[in-house]
Design a protein around this motif. Structure first.
Motif, PDB file in Angstrom:
ATOM      1  N   VAL B   8       0.997  -1.357  -0.004  1.00  0.00           N
ATOM      2  CA  VAL B   8       0.009   0.082  -0.115  1.00  0.00           C
ATOM      3  C   VAL B   8       0.846   1.185  -0.060  1.00  0.00           C
ATOM      4  O   VAL B   8       1.750   1.382   0.820  1.00  0.00           O
ATOM      5  CB  VAL B   8      -0.812   0.015   1.115  1.00  0.00           C
ATOM      6  N   VAL B   9       0.528   2.106  -0.992  1.00  0.00           N
ATOM      7  CA  VAL B   9       1.468   3.466  -1.050  1.00  0.00           C
ATOM      8  C   VAL B   9       0.594   4.502  -0.613  1.00  0.00           C
ATOM      9  O   VAL B   9      -0.535   4.746  -0.974  1.00  0.00           O
ATOM     10  CB  VAL B   9       1.873   3.552  -2.430  1.00  0.00           C
ATOM     11  N   LEU B  10       1.280   5.188   0.346  1.00  0.00           N
ATOM     12  CA  LEU B  10       0.384   6.330   1.051  1.00  0.00           C
ATOM     13  C   LEU B  10       1.447   7.747   0.927  1.00  0.00           C
ATOM     14  O   LEU B  10       2.255   7.773   1.680  1.00  0.00           O
ATOM     15  CB  LEU B  10       0.254   6.090   2.513  1.00  0.00           C
ATOM     16  N   ALA B  16      -0.256  15.757   9.318  1.00  0.00           N
ATOM     17  CA  ALA B  16      -0.114  15.143  10.519  1.00  0.00           C
ATOM     18  C   ALA B  16      -1.271  14.912  11.290  1.00  0.00           C
ATOM     19  O   ALA B  16      -1.559  13.832  12.071  1.00  0.00           O
ATOM     20  CB  ALA B  16       0.934  15.852  11.566  1.00  0.00           C
ATOM     21  N   PRO B  17      -2.070  15.843  11.305  1.00  0.00           N
ATOM     22  CA  PRO B  17      -3.622  15.796  12.124  1.00  0.00           C
ATOM     23  C   PRO B  17      -4.398  14.593  11.763  1.00  0.00           C
ATOM     24  O   PRO B  17      -4.845  13.987  12.516  1.00  0.00           O
ATOM     25  CB  PRO B  17      -4.408  16.948  11.926  1.00  0.00           C
ATOM     26  N   VAL B  18      -4.301  14.081  10.467  1.00  0.00           N
ATOM     27  CA  VAL B  18      -5.138  13.265   9.949  1.00  0.00           C
ATOM     28  C   VAL B  18      -4.469  11.742   9.487  1.00  0.00           C
ATOM     29  O   VAL B  18      -5.093  11.010   9.336  1.00  0.00           O
ATOM     30  CB  VAL B  18      -6.173  13.614   8.800  1.00  0.00           C
ATOM     31  N   LEU B  19      -3.214  11.954   9.315  1.00  0.00           N
ATOM     32  CA  LEU B  19      -2.523  11.003   8.840  1.00  0.00           C
ATOM     33  C   LEU B  19      -2.581   9.742   9.720  1.00  0.00           C
ATOM     34  O   LEU B  19      -2.790   8.560   9.056  1.00  0.00           O
ATOM     35  CB  LEU B  19      -1.010  11.315   8.718  1.00  0.00           C
ATOM     36  N   GLY B  20      -2.838   9.893  10.802  1.00  0.00           N
ATOM     37  CA  GLY B  20      -2.784   8.475  11.741  1.00  0.00           C
ATOM     38  C   GLY B  20      -4.079   7.821  11.327  1.00  0.00           C
ATOM     39  O   GLY B  20      -3.931   6.664  11.348  1.00  0.00           O
ATOM     40  N   ARG B  21      -5.114   8.430  11.182  1.00  0.00           N
ATOM     41  CA  ARG B  21      -6.361   7.655  11.041  1.00  0.00           C
ATOM     42  C   ARG B  21      -6.271   6.926   9.612  1.00  0.00           C
ATOM     43  O   ARG B  21      -6.724   6.000   9.164  1.00  0.00           O
ATOM     44  CB  ARG B  21      -7.397   8.801  10.876  1.00  0.00           C
ATOM     45  N   ALA B  22      -5.629   7.497   8.410  1.00  0.00           N
ATOM     46  CA  ALA B  22      -5.514   6.961   7.329  1.00  0.00           C
ATOM     47  C   ALA B  22      -4.444   5.723   7.417  1.00  0.00           C
ATOM     48  O   ALA B  22      -4.718   4.550   6.751  1.00  0.00           O
ATOM     49  CB  ALA B  22      -4.634   7.951   6.374  1.00  0.00           C
ATOM     50  N   ILE B  23      -3.388   5.785   8.118  1.00  0.00           N
ATOM     51  CA  ILE B  23      -2.589   4.783   8.475  1.00  0.00           C
ATOM     52  C   ILE B  23      -3.399   3.491   9.091  1.00  0.00           C
ATOM     53  O   ILE B  23      -3.174   2.625   8.741  1.00  0.00           O
ATOM     54  CB  ILE B  23      -1.271   5.021   9.236  1.00  0.00           C
ATOM     55  N   GLU B  49       6.792  11.976  13.514  1.00  0.00           N
ATOM     56  CA  GLU B  49       6.376  11.757  14.921  1.00  0.00           C
ATOM     57  C   GLU B  49       4.846  10.667  14.917  1.00  0.00           C
ATOM     58  O   GLU B  49       5.138   9.626  15.617  1.00  0.00           O
ATOM     59  CB  GLU B  49       6.162  12.945  15.904  1.00  0.00           C
ATOM     60  N   VAL B  50       3.996  11.193  14.073  1.00  0.00           N
ATOM     61  CA  VAL B  50       3.101  10.434  14.015  1.00  0.00           C
ATOM     62  C   VAL B  50       3.163   8.850  13.629  1.00  0.00           C
ATOM     63  O   VAL B  50       2.742   8.099  13.860  1.00  0.00           O
ATOM     64  CB  VAL B  50       1.932  11.102  12.741  1.00  0.00           C
ATOM     65  N   VAL B  51       4.148   8.854  12.478  1.00  0.00           N
ATOM     66  CA  VAL B  51       4.362   7.617  12.072  1.00  0.00           C
ATOM     67  C   VAL B  51       5.090   6.716  12.955  1.00  0.00           C
ATOM     68  O   VAL B  51       4.841   5.410  13.227  1.00  0.00           O
ATOM     69  CB  VAL B  51       5.260   7.681  10.752  1.00  0.00           C
ATOM     70  N   ALA B  52       6.046   7.316  13.840  1.00  0.00           N
ATOM     71  CA  ALA B  52       7.074   6.791  14.844  1.00  0.00           C
ATOM     72  C   ALA B  52       6.116   6.268  16.044  1.00  0.00           C
ATOM     73  O   ALA B  52       6.184   5.081  16.517  1.00  0.00           O
ATOM     74  CB  ALA B  52       7.833   7.573  15.201  1.00  0.00           C
ATOM     75  N   GLY B  53       4.729   6.871  16.105  1.00  0.00           N
ATOM     76  CA  GLY B  53       3.802   6.469  17.142  1.00  0.00           C
ATOM     77  C   GLY B  53       3.409   4.979  16.725  1.00  0.00           C
ATOM     78  O   GLY B  53       2.549   4.236  17.686  1.00  0.00           O
ATOM     79  N   PHE B  54       3.340   4.710  15.593  1.00  0.00           N
ATOM     80  CA  PHE B  54       2.676   3.026  15.303  1.00  0.00           C
ATOM     81  C   PHE B  54       4.004   1.941  15.145  1.00  0.00           C
ATOM     82  O   PHE B  54       4.958   2.158  14.885  1.00  0.00           O
ATOM     83  CB  PHE B  54       2.084   3.011  13.913  1.00  0.00           C
ATOM     84  N   ASN B  55       3.505   1.002  15.962  1.00  0.00           N
ATOM     85  CA  ASN B  55       4.653  -0.074  16.349  1.00  0.00           C
ATOM     86  C   ASN B  55       4.147  -1.207  15.333  1.00  0.00           C
ATOM     87  O   ASN B  55       3.568  -2.110  16.218  1.00  0.00           O
ATOM     88  CB  ASN B  55       4.630  -0.383  17.828  1.00  0.00           C
TER      89      ASN B  55
END
Lengths: 300, 304
Positions: B8-10, B16-23, B49-55
């Protein structure tokens, strides 16, 4: 074991093929601190297999050996729930993944008397049609006067709710004698004791397979009798009058004209200016021929 | 690590405010054998930072410098992907949770020469209304013409496409800043069968702004699409006419009524039956000012 923040109650009667979507959208929430109570209301299908396939210890299965209806299933979930907040899910719906996050934020920021928040819902029907809850005419009323709108429109969807558990438990949960309007009736009782806020984002996507819910007129009539038994003494005379009027309408449609006229009399006693009641009364003067002119579609 | 079934290419830039939901809507899919490549077009906000928050081991973060082009960013992601199937996500959209499962099932059941599955959107507009945009029930399988590509909103977040097909057709045109997915769709059309899932697969939050509403990128893109793919529409003059008509209208709106009128005339030659096109052509004779006033008047009438 620590107490989860949110307890999600998911009653199901079969629907094993649709359940994974509903469950995944709860377990995938950005808010992780929850428990999901799947209540199997005497299904023939193997719901246990669906649940265990998720391998997530936040999901628990409660089984009714015999079918007892969705109100009883939700009450079983409520009895077992430990979270500070309660949410509900339907087996054929999905939550958007930030539903709990948004609703918790809204409820936690609301004044102390607000015990419940309700989000919008998009319903997708075959033929690429969308229906938004609350629909525009209801939405206008809600913005004007929430309590009055709740009394006026017999429409409620538990999958859009987030409620403080203490508020629900003090009200003894859903009335199991109601077959269709158990959710709306509980909403009425909640609104009597607490503030309710509506949100403006659709956080639930609902799917229907059939085009319309069966109108089940006898059940609607008996539900209204039960609702009147509990709410008939309300100070809101327009509301009580409306309940009598709806009962009159459903009784007419099932052929019980005597009962209908009785209910109409009570509707007009509460509110002599109730135009629709007068109209129905006029139609009923023509007996069953008049009944054919009554709009048969129910509100829900 | 073994090859996933879907990449999946994003692409993302300062969302940043909405990226987390998309991921999250990708990582939470009921079909989980995927990798998610978040291609950062040089964001200056808290995207990293948003991306780093996902493990999640399936998540790969590709930071980069700013190009300002979704085509370039998506192509970077495609080249870095490993799976035989590619899907796309936009940073402000949500996938419905069983999107991949449904599309993979559709692909499995479709004829072997199928190269792409798309689907529809539920879009929530700024005014609160919700709408379905996408293929309708008539477009179940096969029998796609280039007119179908024009018929509905054919956007990348709904696509599931074979990697080998993208390689054969060429990736996104990096000189296009608008309609780049449409243009690629025409190239893919020549590669094999495209099928539609006539149901929503993505939830889109509509914006009032955005590149679709500015004249220059739209004019350039329309010209490019017509230039490269005009031949494809030889048997569909009405569709080609509608492209010329749109091009003409944009040019008139921008003030270039002479060139706009040429495009509108081309549209009328191809398909003389469009009353709207005749009216636009007539209005353009009176110059840019008159055209704009007529358009405003027409817009108000439609709303009333």
């Amino acid at each position: 074991m620590s107490v989860p923040k949110v307890s999600v109650i998911l009653p199901t009667l079969n629907r094993a093929s649709l359940l994974p979507r509903a469950i995944a959208s709860v377990l995938g929430q950005s808010v992780r601190d929850l428990e999901l109570l799947v209540v199997d209301d005497g299904s023939d299908e193997d719901i246990g297999a669906v649940v265990s396939a998720f391998d997530d210890d936040r999901v628990k299965l409660i089984r009714h050996p015999q079918r007892r209806g969705p109100a009883a299933a939700r009450n079983s979930g409520l009895a077992a729930a430990r979270g500070d907040y309660i949410a509900f899910q339907d087996s054929d719906d999905e939550w958007r993944l930030d539903k709990l996050e948004q609703q918790l934020a809204q409820l936690e920021a609301a004044p102390a008397d607000v015990a419940m928040v309700i989000c919008q819902m998009v319903r997708y029907k075959p033929g690429n049609r969308l229906w938004l809850y609350p629909p525009p005419r209801v939405d206008r009323d809600l913005r004007h006067d929430t309590d009055r709108a709740i009394h006026r429109h017999a429409m409620a969807f538990t999958q859009t709710w987030l409620v403080r558990r203490t508020a629900l438990q003090a009200l003894d949960g859903f009335n199991e004698r109601l077959k269709i309007w158990d959710d709306w009736e509980l909403l009425l009782r909640i609104s009597e004791a607490h503030g309710i806020q509506f949100g403006d984002q659709p956080l639930v996507v609902s799917y229907t397979t059939a085009d319309s819910v069966s109108s089940n007129l006898p059940a609607r009539a008996s539900d209204l009798e039960e609702i009147l038994a509990r709410h008939g003494n309300s100070h809101d005379m327009a509301f009580v009058s409306r309940l009598h009027y709806l009962l009159a309408r459903f009784r007419s449609l099932t052929g019980d004209l005597t009962g209908a006229r009785r209910a109409l009399y009570l509707a007009l006693k509460e509110r002599p200016g109730h135009a629709k009641a007068w109209l129905l009364g006029t139609l009923l003067l023509f007996g069953m021929r008049g009944v054919r002119w009554i709009p048969g579609a129910a509100e829900k | 690590m073994s090859t996933p079934a879907v990449s999946v290419v994003l692409p993302t830039y300062n969302r940043a405010p909405v990226l987390g939901r998309a991921i999250r809507s990708v990582l939470a899919q009921t079909f989980s054998d995927l990798e998610l490549l978040v291609v950062d077009d040089g964001s200056t906000d808290e995207t990293a930072e948003v991306v780093a928050g996902f493990n999640d081991r399936r998540l790969r973060y590709l930071p980069g410098e700013h190009h300002g082009s979704a085509s370039i960013t998506r192509n970077i992601g495609i080249r870095a992907s490993r799976a035989p199937l590619i899907a796309f996500q936009d940073s402000d959209d949500d996938w419905l949770i069983d999107k991949l499962a449904r599309q993979l099932e559709a692909m499995r059941r479709a004829p072997a020469d199928t190269v792409l599955v798309c689907g529809g959107f539920i879009i929530r507009m700024i005014n609160g209304r919700v709408q379905y945009l996408g293929p309708d029930e008539r477009m179940r399988i096969g029998d796609w013409g280039p007119d179908n590509i024009l018929d509905f909103c054919f956007m990348t977040p709904t696509w599931l496409v074979k990697r080998e097909t993208l390689d054969a057709a060429g990736l996104f045109d990096e000189a296009m800043y608008n309609l780049e997915d449409w243009e690629l769709a025409f190239r893919l059309y020549h590669q094999g069968r495209m099928i539609a899932l006539p149901e929503p697969v993505v939830f889109k939050n509509g914006h009032g702004d955005g590149i679709n509403f500015r004249p220059e990128p739209r004019i350039d893109s329309l010209e490019r699409v017509i230039q490269r793919h005009g031949d494809t529409w030889r048997e569909h003059p009405r569709e080609l006419a509608s492209l010329y008509e749109e091009l003409g209208r944009w040019r008139c709106r921008k003030g270039d009524t002479a060139a706009g009128r040429r495009d509108l005339w081309q549209a009328l030659r191809l398909y003389p039956a469009s009353v709207k096109c005749w009216i636009a052509w007539g209005a353009s004779l009176f110059g840019a000012g008159a055209y704009k006033r007529l358009q405003a008047f027409w817009g108000k009438r439609k709303k009333a």
